[in-house]
Design an enzyme around this catalytic site. Structure first.
Site, PDB file in Angstrom:
ATOM      1  CG  LEU A 138      27.037  35.631  49.047  1.00 16.93           C
ATOM      2  CD1 LEU A 138      26.649  34.628  47.850  1.00 16.93           C
ATOM      3  CD2 LEU A 138      27.435  34.816  50.284  1.00 16.93           C
ATOM      4  CG  ASP A 139      34.382  36.355  50.067  1.00 16.30           C
ATOM      5  OD1 ASP A 139      34.182  37.468  50.497  1.00 16.30           O
ATOM      6  OD2 ASP A 139      34.841  35.242  50.610  1.00 16.30           O
ATOM      7  CE  LYS A 140      36.200  37.358  40.043  1.00 15.16           C
ATOM      8  NZ  LYS A 140      37.442  37.715  39.402  1.00 15.16           N
ATOM      9  CB  THR A 142      31.577  32.527  48.226  1.00 13.91           C
ATOM     10  OG1 THR A 142      32.630  32.570  48.902  1.00 13.91           O
ATOM     11  CG2 THR A 142      30.416  31.802  49.049  1.00 13.91           C
ATOM     12  NE  ARG A 237      37.890  32.741  51.094  1.00 10.23           N
ATOM     13  CZ  ARG A 237      38.306  33.646  50.233  1.00 10.23           C
ATOM     14  NH1 ARG A 237      37.355  34.512  49.767  1.00 10.23           N
ATOM     15  NH2 ARG A 237      39.595  33.464  49.403  1.00 10.23           N
TER      16      ARG A 237
END
Length: 323
Positions: A138-140, A142, A237
């Protein structure tokens, strides 16, 4: 200290005419392309039972690939006492609910202080698993659910399940603009041609499919539920930005808040202070790779997104003529 890596998988028909190194990079995406190419050149890769040392060899699709190689333990990864919100754990895997601001894997600019460092502290034996069992990220900023393998056998099976789209991953998001209907975004994604930390829709990129439905309409925003069919970097995104409905708060893909006329001061202040993409991995469902049990987890939507949705809901009620 070296660990033995044994991997096996089958290429899809769609990989016909791809180079061997490209094909196995998709098949075993938890390893870097450079690492996989090195294993090809070292004679560690077989195609339909035969050793192949040519990375550029064209595939026909449906080949059976096996890798038998050794991997040096990464000395730079250190165990750190970082709190993890563990939703489920047994001897084979664990599921965590990741908060915003926590990077998953060490990299440029984030040498430590990551989920991986926390996993090493919580479960030291996970060091024997490639990438400490991390099979998706997961992105930082998210939030939400991630599954992590605690053994090599579990990791191998989880990676195959992801490749076969056998793991359900659903997300909650708030997008800018009022959307009229759900749908599917089927648009390949590749590295941005000039901004190397960004991704972009690209006809020559990797296949990427996102399904979405409308959960709630606001005056100038939409609350969404999304399901990943593939797992490309920044996929949701990028796809929502591609639809011209970037996620609220997304600093990279155009989600910076814009003033909406007649908005309350509370909403304007909240939007200005919302510094991350409004994206949360809310549901994870899979068949346990070892026991065969059907499993499902849900993570409550975090407070910042709940509060934002409530403000947008009130804004819609306060401005019925604009809805």
């Amino acid at each position: 200290m070296n660990q033995q890596i044994e991997l096996a998988g089958e290429l899809s028909p769609e990989q016909c005419n791809q180079r061997l190194d490209q094909s196995i990079a998709e098949l075993f995406s938890e390893y870097s392309r450079s690492r996989l190419k090195e294993w090809i050149l070292d004679g560690c890769v077989t195609v339909n039972g035969e050793v192949v040392t040519k990375a550029r060899l064209k595939m026909r699709g449906n080949e059976v690939i096996a890798i038998n190689a050794s991997l040096e333990t990464e000395e730079r990864w250190v165990a750190q006492d970082i709190e993890l919100n563990i939703v489920f754990e047994d001897e084979h895997l664990l599921v965590i609910n990741k908060p915003a601001g926590l990077v998953v894997h060490p990299g440029a600019g984030n040498p430590d202080g990551t989920v991986l460092n926390a996993l090493l502290f919580h479960c030291p034996e996970i060091e024997q698993v490639p990438r400490c069992g991390i099979v998706h990220r997961l992105d930082k900023d998210t939030t939400g659910l991630m599954v992590v393998a605690k053994t090599v056998a579990t990791q191998t099976k989880l990676v195959r399940m992801i490749q076969k789209r056998a793991i359900t991953r659903e997300y909650e998001a708030i997008a800018i603009g009022q959307m009229t209907a759900g749908g599917t975004v089927d648009a390949p994604i590749a590295r941005h041609p000039t901004k190397r930390t960004h991704m972009a829709v690209d006809p020559f990129g990797k296949n990427a499919v996102t399904r979405f439905r409308i959960a709630e309409k606001f005056r100038a925003h939409t609350r969404l539920r999304l399901r990943l069919e593939t797992g490309r970097t920044h996929q949701i995104r990028v796809h929502m930005s591609h639809l011209r409905h970037a996620l609220l708060g997304d600093p990279i893909y155009g989600g910076r808040p814009k003033p909406i006329k007649f908005s309350s001061e509370a909403l304007i202040t909240a939007m200005r202070g919302f510094k991350r993409q409004a994206l949360h991995a809310v549901k994870l469902q899979l068949i346990h790779p070892i026991t065969g049990e059907q499993m499902k987890w849900q993570a409550p939507v975090p407070a910042d997104m709940v509060e934002m949705a409530e403000l947008l809901r009130q804004d819609t009620l306060d401005n019925p003529d604009d809805y």
